[in-house]
Design a protein around this motif. Structure first.
Motif, PDB file in Angstrom:
ATOM      1  N   MET A  56     -66.260  33.173   3.818  1.00  0.00           N
ATOM      2  CA  MET A  56     -65.054  33.726   4.213  1.00  0.00           C
ATOM      3  C   MET A  56     -64.045  33.046   3.976  1.00  0.00           C
ATOM      4  O   MET A  56     -63.865  31.713   4.342  1.00  0.00           O
ATOM      5  N   THR A  57     -62.973  33.254   3.099  1.00  0.00           N
ATOM      6  CA  THR A  57     -61.862  32.293   2.488  1.00  0.00           C
ATOM      7  C   THR A  57     -60.869  33.114   2.064  1.00  0.00           C
ATOM      8  O   THR A  57     -60.689  34.291   1.237  1.00  0.00           O
ATOM      9  N   PRO A  58     -59.441  32.732   2.248  1.00  0.00           N
ATOM     10  CA  PRO A  58     -58.367  33.571   1.904  1.00  0.00           C
ATOM     11  C   PRO A  58     -58.368  33.888   0.130  1.00  0.00           C
ATOM     12  O   PRO A  58     -57.591  34.550  -0.330  1.00  0.00           O
ATOM     13  N   ILE A 102     -65.502  36.076  -0.010  1.00  0.00           N
ATOM     14  CA  ILE A 102     -64.708  37.451   0.416  1.00  0.00           C
ATOM     15  C   ILE A 102     -63.496  36.926   1.226  1.00  0.00           C
ATOM     16  O   ILE A 102     -63.187  36.086   2.089  1.00  0.00           O
ATOM     17  N   SER A 103     -62.157  37.493   1.159  1.00  0.00           N
ATOM     18  CA  SER A 103     -60.963  37.524   1.847  1.00  0.00           C
ATOM     19  C   SER A 103     -60.732  39.188   2.334  1.00  0.00           C
ATOM     20  O   SER A 103     -61.143  39.866   1.594  1.00  0.00           O
ATOM     21  N   ILE A 104     -60.019  39.155   3.485  1.00  0.00           N
ATOM     22  CA  ILE A 104     -59.902  40.259   4.131  1.00  0.00           C
ATOM     23  C   ILE A 104     -58.389  40.742   3.873  1.00  0.00           C
ATOM     24  O   ILE A 104     -57.874  41.877   4.203  1.00  0.00           O
ATOM     25  N   GLY A 105     -57.599  39.977   3.126  1.00  0.00           N
ATOM     26  CA  GLY A 105     -56.246  40.337   2.979  1.00  0.00           C
ATOM     27  C   GLY A 105     -55.496  39.189   2.381  1.00  0.00           C
ATOM     28  O   GLY A 105     -55.795  38.024   2.642  1.00  0.00           O
ATOM     29  N   TYR A 118     -53.098  37.024   3.403  1.00  0.00           N
ATOM     30  CA  TYR A 118     -52.289  36.483   4.519  1.00  0.00           C
ATOM     31  C   TYR A 118     -53.413  35.475   4.915  1.00  0.00           C
ATOM     32  O   TYR A 118     -54.465  35.626   4.614  1.00  0.00           O
ATOM     33  N   LEU A 160     -55.463  33.379   7.801  1.00  0.00           N
ATOM     34  CA  LEU A 160     -56.042  33.469   9.190  1.00  0.00           C
ATOM     35  C   LEU A 160     -56.262  31.749   9.477  1.00  0.00           C
ATOM     36  O   LEU A 160     -56.423  31.022   8.696  1.00  0.00           O
TER      37      LEU A 160
HETATM   38 CL1  6GU Z   1     -61.727  35.245   5.037  1.00  0.00          CL
HETATM   39  N1  6GU Z   1     -60.273  33.578   5.855  1.00  0.00           N
HETATM   40  C1  6GU Z   1     -59.218  32.909   6.475  1.00  0.00           C
HETATM   41  N2  6GU Z   1     -58.907  31.758   6.827  1.00  0.00           N
HETATM   42  N3  6GU Z   1     -57.830  33.642   6.161  1.00  0.00           N
HETATM   43  C2  6GU Z   1     -57.996  34.894   5.516  1.00  0.00           C
HETATM   44  C3  6GU Z   1     -59.179  35.459   5.228  1.00  0.00           C
HETATM   45  C4  6GU Z   1     -60.263  34.658   5.372  1.00  0.00           C
HETATM   46  N4  6GU Z   1     -59.016  36.714   4.555  1.00  0.00           N
HETATM   47  C5  6GU Z   1     -57.752  36.918   4.538  1.00  0.00           C
HETATM   48  N5  6GU Z   1     -56.933  35.661   5.141  1.00  0.00           N
END
Ligand code: 6GU
Length: 228
Positions: A86-88, A130-133, A135, A137
């Motif tokens: 999981m990474t932006p 995978i990134s969820i958007g 921005y 987190l």
């Molecule tokens: Cl998967 N990780 C982090 N740290 N930030 C995010 C993300 C994941 N997806 C969107 N922003």
């Protein structure tokens, strides 16, 4: 399906899996979710899992060894279809990817923290990022919970027929039409007549028209083809 989630802060995800639909899915034996604390595999008496980055710069980097050991332990017990990080800067998570992942048997999800993980883990171990958007987190944990939720609710038997995942927004490139429940009128606000008509073909046509109208208004990009 089985999902193993690796994190330095597994408690961040506990509640997400301990309630409602995700809890029921596990209790029914439709999915097994295991949260793993990376610290259990940390080095030395301080259970170290991160270190300064080569070349200098602010922020700690998650070390190879604890992650590798934990993943090798898991891989010695079963085969995994994907090792997800999981990474932006990963691939944007959308319904289509949730659909594809819901067909897998065993998944590992690694949550990044701090500055991220040593690149060698990404180069040699990870099969999907995978990134969820768009921005940032503070860690991958909430994103891992989001991805897991989207996958698990698609598994056969998790939802009942009425709330079948096939009628979701996005599943057919359309947003969902509005829904109403009793009372039929409150405060002078009435439920659309057609929904009370009992005429099911007419109701279905109304819902389809509404779904199209709302999608045009809120997410015209979904109607431009391929996006899902
Ligand atoms: Cl998967 N990780 C982090 N740290 N930030 C995010 C993300 C994941 N997806 C969107 N922003």
């Amino acid at each position: 399906m089985r999902i193993d989630i690796i994190s330095a802060q597994p408690a961040l995800m506990e509640s997400a899996f301990a309630h409602s639909i995700l809890k029921r899915a596990q209790n029914k034996g439709l999915v097994e979710v295991q949260l793993h604390n990376l610290k259990d595999y940390g080095l030395g008496k301080h259970r170290q899992i991160d270190d300064y980055q080569f070349g200098g710069g602010a922020g700690m980097v998650m070390m190879v060894e604890p992650i590798l050991k934990l993943i090798q332990d898991l891989q010695s017990q079963r085969e995994y279809d994907e090792l997800i990080y999981m990474t932006p800067d990963g691939e944007l998570f959308e319904q289509k990817m949730a659909n594809q992942l819901s067909l897998k048997e065993n998944l590992i999800i690694l949550c990044g923290h701090y500055k991220g993980v040593d690149q060698r883990i990404r180069d040699h171990i990870i099969t999907k990022e995978i990134s969820i958007g768009s921005y940032v987190l503070s860690g991958g944990e909430l994103a891992a919970a989001v991805v897991s939720d989207a996958i698990i609710r698609l598994l056969p038997g998790v939802l009942n027929d009425e709330s079948s995942a096939l009628s979701d927004s996005f599943q057919d490139d359309l947003l969902a039409p509005p829904v109403y429940t009793r009372p039929a009128e409150i405060n002078g606000w009435a439920v659309p007549e057609v929904l009370q008509s009992g005429n099911f073909p007419k109701i279905e046509a109304w819902r389809e028209a509404k779904a199209l109208e709302i999608t045009k208004e809120k997410r015209p990009d979904l109607l431009e083809g391929e996006s899902l």
